[in-house]
Design a protein around this motif. Structure first.
Motif, PDB file in Angstrom:
ATOM      1  N   ALA A   1     -77.968  10.827  10.945  1.00 39.07           N
ATOM      2  CA  ALA A   1     -77.068   9.481  10.561  1.00 39.07           C
ATOM      3  C   ALA A   1     -77.959   8.447  10.951  1.00 39.07           C
ATOM      4  O   ALA A   1     -78.030   8.061  11.885  1.00 39.07           O
ATOM      5  N   LEU A   2     -78.755   7.924   9.882  1.00 41.14           N
ATOM      6  CA  LEU A   2     -79.635   6.935   9.932  1.00 41.14           C
ATOM      7  C   LEU A   2     -79.018   5.625   9.599  1.00 41.14           C
ATOM      8  O   LEU A   2     -78.108   5.644   8.469  1.00 41.14           O
ATOM      9  N   SER A   3     -79.427   4.383  10.206  1.00 41.35           N
ATOM     10  CA  SER A   3     -78.680   3.217   9.900  1.00 41.35           C
ATOM     11  C   SER A   3     -79.335   2.560   8.628  1.00 41.35           C
ATOM     12  O   SER A   3     -80.615   2.968   8.241  1.00 41.35           O
ATOM     13  N   ALA A   4     -78.782   1.847   7.942  1.00 40.31           N
ATOM     14  CA  ALA A   4     -79.513   0.826   7.050  1.00 40.31           C
ATOM     15  C   ALA A   4     -80.839   0.565   7.329  1.00 40.31           C
ATOM     16  O   ALA A   4     -81.823   0.608   6.570  1.00 40.31           O
ATOM     17  N   ARG A   5     -81.057  -0.150   8.648  1.00 39.80           N
ATOM     18  CA  ARG A   5     -82.224  -0.779   8.797  1.00 39.80           C
ATOM     19  C   ARG A   5     -83.306   0.506   9.146  1.00 39.80           C
ATOM     20  O   ARG A   5     -84.604   0.410   8.676  1.00 39.80           O
ATOM     21  N   GLU A   6     -82.732   1.660   9.778  1.00 40.87           N
ATOM     22  CA  GLU A   6     -83.849   2.806   9.946  1.00 40.87           C
ATOM     23  C   GLU A   6     -84.209   3.543   8.550  1.00 40.87           C
ATOM     24  O   GLU A   6     -85.234   3.868   8.443  1.00 40.87           O
ATOM     25  N   ARG A   7     -83.165   3.314   7.732  1.00 44.17           N
ATOM     26  CA  ARG A   7     -83.617   4.000   6.046  1.00 44.17           C
ATOM     27  C   ARG A   7     -84.765   2.990   5.353  1.00 44.17           C
ATOM     28  O   ARG A   7     -85.573   3.399   4.922  1.00 44.17           O
ATOM     29  N   GLN A   8     -84.633   1.687   5.910  1.00 41.47           N
ATOM     30  CA  GLN A   8     -85.565   0.534   5.458  1.00 41.47           C
ATOM     31  C   GLN A   8     -86.953   0.960   5.827  1.00 41.47           C
ATOM     32  O   GLN A   8     -87.811   1.025   5.386  1.00 41.47           O
ATOM     33  N   ILE A   9     -86.895   1.234   7.173  1.00 42.74           N
ATOM     34  CA  ILE A   9     -88.324   1.530   7.627  1.00 42.74           C
ATOM     35  C   ILE A   9     -88.727   2.844   7.571  1.00 42.74           C
ATOM     36  O   ILE A   9     -89.882   2.946   7.387  1.00 42.74           O
ATOM     37  N   LEU A  10     -87.870   3.845   7.357  1.00 42.02           N
ATOM     38  CA  LEU A  10     -88.383   5.139   6.801  1.00 42.02           C
ATOM     39  C   LEU A  10     -89.200   5.045   5.402  1.00 42.02           C
ATOM     40  O   LEU A  10     -89.976   5.709   5.210  1.00 42.02           O
ATOM     41  N   ALA A  11     -88.523   4.072   4.553  1.00 40.59           N
ATOM     42  CA  ALA A  11     -89.138   3.894   3.587  1.00 40.59           C
ATOM     43  C   ALA A  11     -90.465   3.272   3.431  1.00 40.59           C
ATOM     44  O   ALA A  11     -91.258   3.679   2.886  1.00 40.59           O
ATOM     45  N   GLY A  12     -90.667   2.496   4.333  1.00 43.79           N
ATOM     46  CA  GLY A  12     -91.689   1.644   4.737  1.00 43.79           C
ATOM     47  C   GLY A  12     -92.756   2.868   5.221  1.00 43.79           C
ATOM     48  O   GLY A  12     -94.043   2.605   4.903  1.00 43.79           O
ATOM     49  N   LEU A  13     -92.570   3.712   6.003  1.00 40.05           N
ATOM     50  CA  LEU A  13     -93.103   4.799   6.462  1.00 40.05           C
ATOM     51  C   LEU A  13     -93.930   5.610   5.575  1.00 40.05           C
ATOM     52  O   LEU A  13     -95.083   6.121   5.597  1.00 40.05           O
ATOM     53  N   CYS A  14     -92.840   5.946   4.674  1.00 42.37           N
ATOM     54  CA  CYS A  14     -93.301   6.685   3.236  1.00 42.37           C
ATOM     55  C   CYS A  14     -94.521   5.905   2.428  1.00 42.37           C
ATOM     56  O   CYS A  14     -95.281   6.603   2.043  1.00 42.37           O
ATOM     57  N   ARG A  15     -94.440   4.631   2.641  1.00 41.66           N
ATOM     58  CA  ARG A  15     -95.503   3.963   1.988  1.00 41.66           C
ATOM     59  C   ARG A  15     -96.825   3.704   2.627  1.00 41.66           C
ATOM     60  O   ARG A  15     -97.760   3.001   2.467  1.00 41.66           O
ATOM     61  N   GLY A  16     -96.760   4.090   3.899  1.00 48.83           N
ATOM     62  CA  GLY A  16     -97.860   4.084   4.842  1.00 48.83           C
ATOM     63  C   GLY A  16     -97.916   2.782   5.522  1.00 48.83           C
ATOM     64  O   GLY A  16     -99.311   2.526   5.955  1.00 48.83           O
ATOM     65  N   LEU A  17     -96.957   1.995   5.670  1.00 46.54           N
ATOM     66  CA  LEU A  17     -97.166   0.783   6.278  1.00 46.54           C
ATOM     67  C   LEU A  17     -97.299   0.767   7.832  1.00 46.54           C
ATOM     68  O   LEU A  17     -96.625   1.751   8.275  1.00 46.54           O
ATOM     69  N   SER A  18     -97.702   0.032   8.307  1.00 45.96           N
ATOM     70  CA  SER A  18     -97.811  -0.035   9.718  1.00 45.96           C
ATOM     71  C   SER A  18     -96.958  -0.921  10.414  1.00 45.96           C
ATOM     72  O   SER A  18     -96.116  -1.551   9.622  1.00 45.96           O
ATOM     73  N   ASN A  19     -96.711  -0.551  11.761  1.00 43.52           N
ATOM     74  CA  ASN A  19     -95.549  -1.422  12.407  1.00 43.52           C
ATOM     75  C   ASN A  19     -95.782  -2.953  12.198  1.00 43.52           C
ATOM     76  O   ASN A  19     -94.696  -3.672  11.792  1.00 43.52           O
ATOM     77  N   PRO A  20     -96.850  -3.695  12.437  1.00 46.38           N
ATOM     78  CA  PRO A  20     -96.947  -5.159  12.135  1.00 46.38           C
ATOM     79  C   PRO A  20     -96.921  -5.505  10.579  1.00 46.38           C
ATOM     80  O   PRO A  20     -95.998  -6.342  10.262  1.00 46.38           O
ATOM     81  N   GLN A  21     -96.987  -4.520   9.647  1.00 45.70           N
ATOM     82  CA  GLN A  21     -96.663  -4.697   8.160  1.00 45.70           C
ATOM     83  C   GLN A  21     -95.383  -4.809   7.855  1.00 45.70           C
ATOM     84  O   GLN A  21     -94.760  -5.438   7.032  1.00 45.70           O
ATOM     85  N   LEU A  22     -94.671  -3.627   8.588  1.00 45.79           N
ATOM     86  CA  LEU A  22     -93.264  -3.578   8.222  1.00 45.79           C
ATOM     87  C   LEU A  22     -92.439  -4.719   9.048  1.00 45.79           C
ATOM     88  O   LEU A  22     -91.581  -5.332   8.510  1.00 45.79           O
ATOM     89  N   GLY A  23     -93.005  -5.112  10.421  1.00 47.67           N
ATOM     90  CA  GLY A  23     -92.307  -6.153  10.807  1.00 47.67           C
ATOM     91  C   GLY A  23     -92.537  -7.558  10.095  1.00 47.67           C
ATOM     92  O   GLY A  23     -91.362  -8.248   9.789  1.00 47.67           O
ATOM     93  N   GLU A  24     -93.661  -7.628   9.392  1.00 45.86           N
ATOM     94  CA  GLU A  24     -93.942  -8.848   8.524  1.00 45.86           C
ATOM     95  C   GLU A  24     -92.792  -8.899   7.425  1.00 45.86           C
ATOM     96  O   GLU A  24     -92.164  -9.953   6.999  1.00 45.86           O
ATOM     97  N   GLN A  25     -92.683  -7.600   6.864  1.00 46.55           N
ATOM     98  CA  GLN A  25     -91.793  -7.594   5.755  1.00 46.55           C
ATOM     99  C   GLN A  25     -90.144  -7.708   5.914  1.00 46.55           C
ATOM    100  O   GLN A  25     -89.285  -8.203   5.032  1.00 46.55           O
ATOM    101  N   LEU A  26     -89.916  -7.181   7.247  1.00 45.93           N
ATOM    102  CA  LEU A  26     -88.424  -7.122   7.573  1.00 45.93           C
ATOM    103  C   LEU A  26     -88.028  -8.336   8.094  1.00 45.93           C
ATOM    104  O   LEU A  26     -86.776  -8.557   8.867  1.00 45.93           O
ATOM    105  N   GLY A  27     -88.920  -9.038   8.792  1.00 39.61           N
ATOM    106  CA  GLY A  27     -88.795 -10.191   9.493  1.00 39.61           C
ATOM    107  C   GLY A  27     -88.420  -9.750  11.095  1.00 39.61           C
ATOM    108  O   GLY A  27     -87.599 -10.352  11.956  1.00 39.61           O
ATOM    109  N   LEU A  28     -89.115  -8.665  11.385  1.00 42.63           N
ATOM    110  CA  LEU A  28     -88.964  -8.247  12.663  1.00 42.63           C
ATOM    111  C   LEU A  28     -90.311  -8.129  13.693  1.00 42.63           C
ATOM    112  O   LEU A  28     -91.210  -8.078  13.035  1.00 42.63           O
ATOM    113  N   SER A  29     -90.274  -8.206  14.986  1.00 43.14           N
ATOM    114  CA  SER A  29     -91.348  -7.884  15.748  1.00 43.14           C
ATOM    115  C   SER A  29     -92.102  -6.543  15.616  1.00 43.14           C
ATOM    116  O   SER A  29     -91.042  -5.660  15.509  1.00 43.14           O
ATOM    117  N   PRO A  30     -93.259  -6.444  15.891  1.00 45.97           N
ATOM    118  CA  PRO A  30     -93.770  -4.725  15.904  1.00 45.97           C
ATOM    119  C   PRO A  30     -93.215  -3.903  16.983  1.00 45.97           C
ATOM    120  O   PRO A  30     -92.930  -2.928  16.885  1.00 45.97           O
TER     121      PRO A  30
END
Length: 238
Positions: free
Chosen positions: A168-197
């Motif tokens: 049971a993944l939340s919508a935010r967790e699915r967004q981050i999972l999609a970013g992991l699939c694209r090989g994005l780092s935590n700082p890159q994901l944070g920049e795209q989603l407006g979150l801190s690393p």
């Protein structure tokens, strides 16, 4: 009151009969440094615990360049290992650690929790140590509560999957999972989603637990096998 970029939270786990550390950070750190800070068996982490106990269980500023040498009974290999680990932290600008924790009453060697704060290139002051003394009861209770909630989520019989199968993944967790699939780092994901690393890392850790994955690549492989990445538009990155 307590500026820091890196914090290590350690809690005693009775099932494992040892302190277990989790490292959190809001700056990019080498994987080897994160592995060291999360390893309760590492010579340096054991030295920090011992230094805190020997300091009377008070908030302690530890200078890595002038740490007291291990006692003579410690094998040379362990001494060399601790020195190498200090150099690893010094190499990324961490020269000082602020350490404090909680031990059992009348049993200072039985540590219940231990916290280590650091800022690459930064310094802690006596005032920061005083602040940590004041804040410690709250830090300790919050971290123990987090550990209790995570233990409740992991216990057998806890609802972890939706009726349709899969975690049971939340919508935010699915967004981050999609970013992991694209090989994005935590700082890159944070920049795209407006979150801190640090917030991204917390989400990644939750995803790993829900998928039973050992690392990010394992999580992506599990998600692909469960069709979790073939999701709706809500899960897409901006």
């Amino acid at each position: 009151m307590l500026p820091h970029k890196v914090v290590v939270c350690g809690a005693y786990q009775r099932q494992r009969k040892e302190l277990v550390h989790d490292a959190f950070h809001s700056v990019v750190l080498p994987g080897a440094v994160l592995e060291l800070l999360s390893d309760s068996h590492a010579a340096l982490m054991r030295s920090l615990s011992a230094a805190w106990v020997q300091g009377g269980g008070r908030a302690l500023c530890v200078e890595l360049t002038s740490m007291a040498p291990p006692p003579p009974a410690v094998p040379h290999a362990a001494v060399d290992c601790a020195a190498a680990q200090r150099e690893l932290l010094l190499g990324c600008g961490i020269g000082q650690l602020l350490v404090h924790g909680v031990s059992r009453p009348q049993r200072p060697h039985e540590i219940e929790s231990l916290f280590v704060f650091a800022t690459p290139g930064g310094r802690s002051t006596v005032q920061h140590a005083v602040h940590l003394e004041l804040l410690l009861p709250f830090v300790h209770s919050i971290w123990r509560r987090v550990q209790g909630l995570e233990g409740e989520l992991r216990r057998p019989g806890a609802p972890a999957t939706p009726p349709g199968g899969g975690p049971a993944l939340s919508a935010r967790e699915r967004q981050i999972l999609a970013g992991l699939c694209r090989g994005l780092s935590n700082p890159q994901l944070g920049e795209q989603l407006g979150l801190s690393p640090l917030t991204v890392k917390n989400h990644v850790q939750k995803i790993l637990r829900k998928l039973g994955a050992a690392n990010r690549a394992h999580a992506v492989a599990s998600a692909l096998s469960l069709d979790l990445l073939a999701c709706d538009a809500d899960a897409a990155l901006p």
